[in-house]
Design an enzyme around this catalytic site. Structure first.
Site, PDB file in Angstrom:
ATOM      1  N   CYS A  12      44.728  46.179  37.583  1.00  0.00           N
ATOM      2  CA  CYS A  12      43.693  45.276  38.074  1.00  0.00           C
ATOM      3  C   CYS A  12      44.255  44.345  39.139  1.00  0.00           C
ATOM      4  O   CYS A  12      45.460  44.095  39.214  1.00  0.00           O
ATOM      5  CB  CYS A  12      43.138  44.476  36.895  1.00  0.00           C
ATOM      6  SG  CYS A  12      41.686  43.480  37.303  1.00  0.00           S
TER       7      CYS A  12
ATOM      8  N   ARG B 256      47.097  37.442  37.197  1.00  0.00           N
ATOM      9  CA  ARG B 256      47.983  37.251  36.045  1.00  0.00           C
ATOM     10  C   ARG B 256      48.725  38.520  35.666  1.00  0.00           C
ATOM     11  O   ARG B 256      49.633  38.488  34.833  1.00  0.00           O
ATOM     12  CB  ARG B 256      47.157  36.757  34.846  1.00  0.00           C
ATOM     13  CG  ARG B 256      46.485  35.420  35.087  1.00  0.00           C
ATOM     14  CD  ARG B 256      45.400  35.152  34.072  1.00  0.00           C
ATOM     15  NE  ARG B 256      44.282  36.090  34.195  1.00  0.00           N
ATOM     16  CZ  ARG B 256      43.192  36.057  33.440  1.00  0.00           C
ATOM     17  NH1 ARG B 256      43.066  35.122  32.511  1.00  0.00           N
ATOM     18  NH2 ARG B 256      42.229  36.948  33.614  1.00  0.00           N
TER      19      ARG B 256
ATOM     20  N   HIS C 229      44.031  44.941  30.924  1.00  0.00           N
ATOM     21  CA  HIS C 229      44.500  43.661  30.388  1.00  0.00           C
ATOM     22  C   HIS C 229      43.359  42.947  29.691  1.00  0.00           C
ATOM     23  O   HIS C 229      42.173  43.275  29.872  1.00  0.00           O
ATOM     24  CB  HIS C 229      45.077  42.783  31.514  1.00  0.00           C
ATOM     25  CG  HIS C 229      44.039  42.334  32.515  1.00  0.00           C
ATOM     26  ND1 HIS C 229      43.393  41.131  32.434  1.00  0.00           N
ATOM     27  CD2 HIS C 229      43.544  42.967  33.614  1.00  0.00           C
ATOM     28  CE1 HIS C 229      42.550  41.014  33.443  1.00  0.00           C
ATOM     29  NE2 HIS C 229      42.619  42.119  34.182  1.00  0.00           N
TER      30      HIS C 229
ATOM     31  N   CYS D 245      39.441  40.563  31.076  1.00  0.00           N
ATOM     32  CA  CYS D 245      39.231  41.093  32.429  1.00  0.00           C
ATOM     33  C   CYS D 245      37.850  40.682  32.935  1.00  0.00           C
ATOM     34  O   CYS D 245      36.830  40.909  32.270  1.00  0.00           O
ATOM     35  CB  CYS D 245      39.363  42.614  32.416  1.00  0.00           C
ATOM     36  SG  CYS D 245      39.107  43.382  34.027  1.00  0.00           S
TER      37      CYS D 245
ATOM     38  N   ASP E 236      43.766  41.286  39.115  1.00  0.00           N
ATOM     39  CA  ASP E 236      43.939  39.994  38.452  1.00  0.00           C
ATOM     40  C   ASP E 236      45.319  39.416  38.753  1.00  0.00           C
ATOM     41  O   ASP E 236      46.336  40.090  38.588  1.00  0.00           O
ATOM     42  CB  ASP E 236      43.747  40.160  36.941  1.00  0.00           C
ATOM     43  CG  ASP E 236      43.568  38.831  36.230  1.00  0.00           C
ATOM     44  OD1 ASP E 236      44.528  38.036  36.245  1.00  0.00           O
ATOM     45  OD2 ASP E 236      42.499  38.604  35.657  1.00  0.00           O
TER      46      ASP E 236
END
Length: 752
Positions: A578, A582, A639, A642, A580
């Site tokens: 992703c 993080r 993860h 999401c 993302d």
């Protein structure tokens, strides 16, 4: 927190009982003990081990890993003396548990443990092949191997037929269970029956229907008929101590490793494991088992996994399974005595092959620990269990010492620069590793190759330098400079040489890195210098400050690697994850430049072949990775929490004002459909379940491309699913057969 369901424990205890009975009988036969001894151990392991143990869902019973050891003890000292050894081993385990040193058993190298299990598994297979062929096992693995050709010539047809039928049903049942698991409640309930049960039923019924005259289980009229108290072996004290220690330690290690494996799959709401109490419980069970005439007891991963999968929530399931075994022996002995011994041998042969665990060899190979595994397995097979474990530990010690003293020395003539004199070339010497007196001869030979009078750049990239090594380097430097040469010493990490020269030895220890490069900018506690044209404290200021930190600290270290990769990349994995912020692939995989070929998109999604709306962005990456770069592993990493999955759960309403994102989110509809069809998992939030199911779906989406599916079917391409729990920072791996996420293989951390 929901209260534990006692109904679930009762059902789980019956499933474990179905696993325990054939396994107990098989272990007793393989151990050369009375058949009833296996059942006694199953009853005692369930009741005593369940009540006193510290791992609520671990199920104790006859230890398959000790079958070969017990057989040797029975052959050498007799059955009553073997019971005495088991009793004393239990007392020793209680003492170890009282001393609270249970975790020390986990310090044994996994390569030694796996090698021990592999050696025991091979010995088990060799002994039970004789039973399958209608004979009796010999006194050692070597004897079993040498006598096997003669036994093959004299094979007993009905016994072979029963054994082959047992193995066929075992393998077929296991295959069907993996293939159709989750196919409905009725199908799931049938497939949850352990494979050993239908295998024994089919083999016993077939032998009875065909009127085959084969050796069968012979039980006493009552479980404790002919019981006599255990005695000490008639042997020297050191032999008795060695036998007791071998049984106690092997059973303890097997139990503790199994307890850790069960703990990693512990459902929410179940009490955590206490390893010291577990060792106490195993000791109590072994003491009682030895006293009552049972074989040694240990926690087993087979029984523990069956208990977990059947839905157990408290130790009541472990205790009840022992009660069911006792009831079955008292009330169903006639049925048990219809079981052919060759059917039990077939079960043990399959179990022995599974103990080899060839999947772990890849991890051991990556960590260069295969020699430890092979030495242990060979030692167990040829010399005995204790000798094999000692051999494996010795090889592990030698390899550890070699790693600790590993040293690499490279000497090469540097490329001339404009400042170099033609008559005085520059030489580059790189020393990497641990520089001790053991590496002085190699270092001296390398330095002797440098021509007198040459200019030398000496890079000391070492994590330790002892006085002998310093003396060797310093003497060479002084001698080289006396002959007109020049030496420029650059220490990459610690200043071992400089401190030795100045006499400042107080700081010669490894220091922590000056900056946590993996931490967010906000966690560095530094004030970045403001870049020209940027307002103080702006994001661009942080970015440029980070680049300056990279240029000053990291770039000099990675420059040699980057120069090698500058014109060609050879990544090993395609990593789809992703966008993302993080999720940082290089951190969670501990990888560096050139290792991962990364595709990042919203929701770590792979549009299906022929999807609507069409999108080739991910497919283009996959094509290039496989067809140009030759990558043969694709990983999809999801993860928790999401945002894309949250948008799917909300029906896309939260992002409907974002046209491009709304079109992309539609590629997640198969994941949402899978989520709606799947049964809710206990103690798992809808968001977590969707995030995990999305990983499963994306792997299937990859396989929707015919050319990629062909590579998977041929074994040329491996698909891997990962899930990053942001709250705990733990990475979990997908077992595609069961559709569940568990610990990454080889991860030996414990949470107990």
């Amino acid at each position: 927190m929901k209260a534990p369901s006692h109904t679930a424990d009762v059902a789980a205890s019956f499933v474990v009982f179905l696993v325990a009975v054939p396994l107990a009988l098989a272990v007793a036969v393989a151990s050369g003990a009375p058949v009833a001894a296996g059942l006694v151990a199953a009853v005692v392991g369930g009741i005593a081990g369940g009540l006193a143990g510290g791992s609520p869902l671990q199920v104790s019973g006859p230890a398959a890993g000790l079958a070969v050891v017990v057989a040797e003890l029975v052959h050498a000292y007799g059955w009553r003396a073997t019971c005495g050894v088991t009793l004393l081993a239990g007392v020793l385990q209680v003492a170890l548990g009282t001393a609270r040193i249970a975790r020390a058993a986990l310090a044994v190298s996994p390569a030694v443990v796996q090698g021990m299990l592999a050696g025991v598994g091979l010995a088990l297979v060799l002994s039970q092949l004789h039973v399958m062929l209608g004979g009796r096992p010999q006194g050692s693995a070597v004897a079993n191997l040498t006598e096997l050709p003669g036994r093959l010539v004299r094979a007993h047809g009905p016994s072979v037929g029963v054994a082959v039928a047992t193995i066929a049903v075992l393998l077929l049942w296991t295959y069907v269970r993996r293939r159709y698991e989750g196919g409905g409640r009725a199908t799931g309930a049938v497939l949850r029956v352990p494979a050993a049960v239908p295998a024994v039923v089919v083999a016993s019924a077939g032998a009875w229907a065909l009127h085959w005259d084969v050796p069968r289980v012979d039980l006493p009229e009552r479980l404790f008929d002919g019981w006599r108290p255990p005695v000490l072996p008639d042997a020297p004290v050191h032999e008795i101590v060695g036998a007791v220690a071998a049984v106690a330690v092997v059973a303890a290690v097997e139990s503790l490793l199994s307890a850790v494996a069960v703990e990693r799959r512990r459902p929410d709401g179940v009490a955590r494991a206490d390893l010291d109490r577990e060792l106490l419980g195993q000791g109590a069970a072994n003491a009682v088992s030895g006293l009552l005439g049972g074989v040694p007891v240990a926690g087993g991963i087979v029984r523990g996994t069956a208990n977990l999968d059947a839905g157990a929530r408290t130790r009541a399931s472990c205790v009840l399974h022992g009660v069911w075994v006792l009831v079955a022996v008292v009330g169903g002995a006639a049925l048990v005595e219809r079981i052919p011994l060759s059917a039990l041998a077939g079960i043990l042969v399959v179990l022995g092959f599974r103990m080899l665990d060839t999947a772990r060899l890849r991890d051991l190979w990556n960590h260069r620990e295969v020699p430890v595994h092979v030495a242990t397995a060979a030692g167990v097979l040829l010399l005995g269990l204790g000798e094999g474990v000692l051999a494996g530990m010795a090889v592990a010690g030698v390899l550890a010492l070699r790693r600790l003293t590993r040293l690499t020395v490279r000497v090469e003539e540097a490329v001339p620069s404009a400042d170099d004199r033609p008559d005085r070339p520059t030489w580059h010497v790189v020393v990497e590793g641990t520089l001790t007196f053991l590496g002085v001869p190699r270092l001296s030979r390398a330095l002797a190759a440098v021509p007198p009078g040459a200019k030398v750049d000496l890079d000391l990239n070492v994590d330790f330098m002892d006085h002998a090594a310093f003396e060797a380097v310093h003497r060479w430097r002084l001698g080289h400079e006396r002959l007109g040469g020049g030496v420029d010493i650059d220490e990459v990490h610690e200043s071992w040489y400089e401190r030795a020269v100045t006499g400042d030895l107080s700081g010669q220890r490894k220091s922590a890195p000056g900056s946590r490069w993996w931490a967010p900018w906000a966690n560095r506690r530094r004030r970045p210098a403001t870049a020209p044209g940027a307002a103080p404290g702006t994001p661009s200021d942080l970015l440029l400050s980070g680049i300056r930190e990279y240029q000053g600290q990291t770039a000099p270290l990675v420059r040699p690697i980057m120069s090698e990769l500058a014109f060609e990349q050879k990544p090993k994995h395609l990593f789809i994850t992703c966008v993302d912020s993080r999720v940082v692939p290089n951190i969670i995989t501990a990888s560096g430049p050139g290792d991962l070929f990364i595709n990042r998109n919203v929701g770590n999604m792979v549009p299906r072949h022929g999807s609507v709306p069409p999108d080739d962005s991910v497919a283009a990456t996959v094509e290039y990775a496989l067809n140009v770069l030759g990558i043969r592993t694709i990983t999809v990493c999801g993860h928790s929490n999401c945002g894309a999955m949250a948008a799917l759960l909300a029906g896309g309403k939260e992002v409907e004002h974002l046209a491009s994102l709304s079109r992309w989110i539609r590629h997640g509809e198969p994941s949402l459909a899978r989520f709606m069809e799947a049964e809710p998992a206990p103690d798992e939030s809808p968001m977590t379940r969707l995030c995990r199911l999305n990983v499963v779906q994306q792997l299937e989406n990859l396989e929707s491309y015919p050319w990629l599916r062909a590579l998977v079917d041929s074994g040329e391409l491996e698909l891997v699913g990962l899930y990053l729990d942001l709250e705990t920072a733990d990475v979990h791996m997908l077992d595609r057969a069961s559709g569940t996420f568990g610990p990454v293989p080889g991860d030996h951390r414990t949470s107990v």
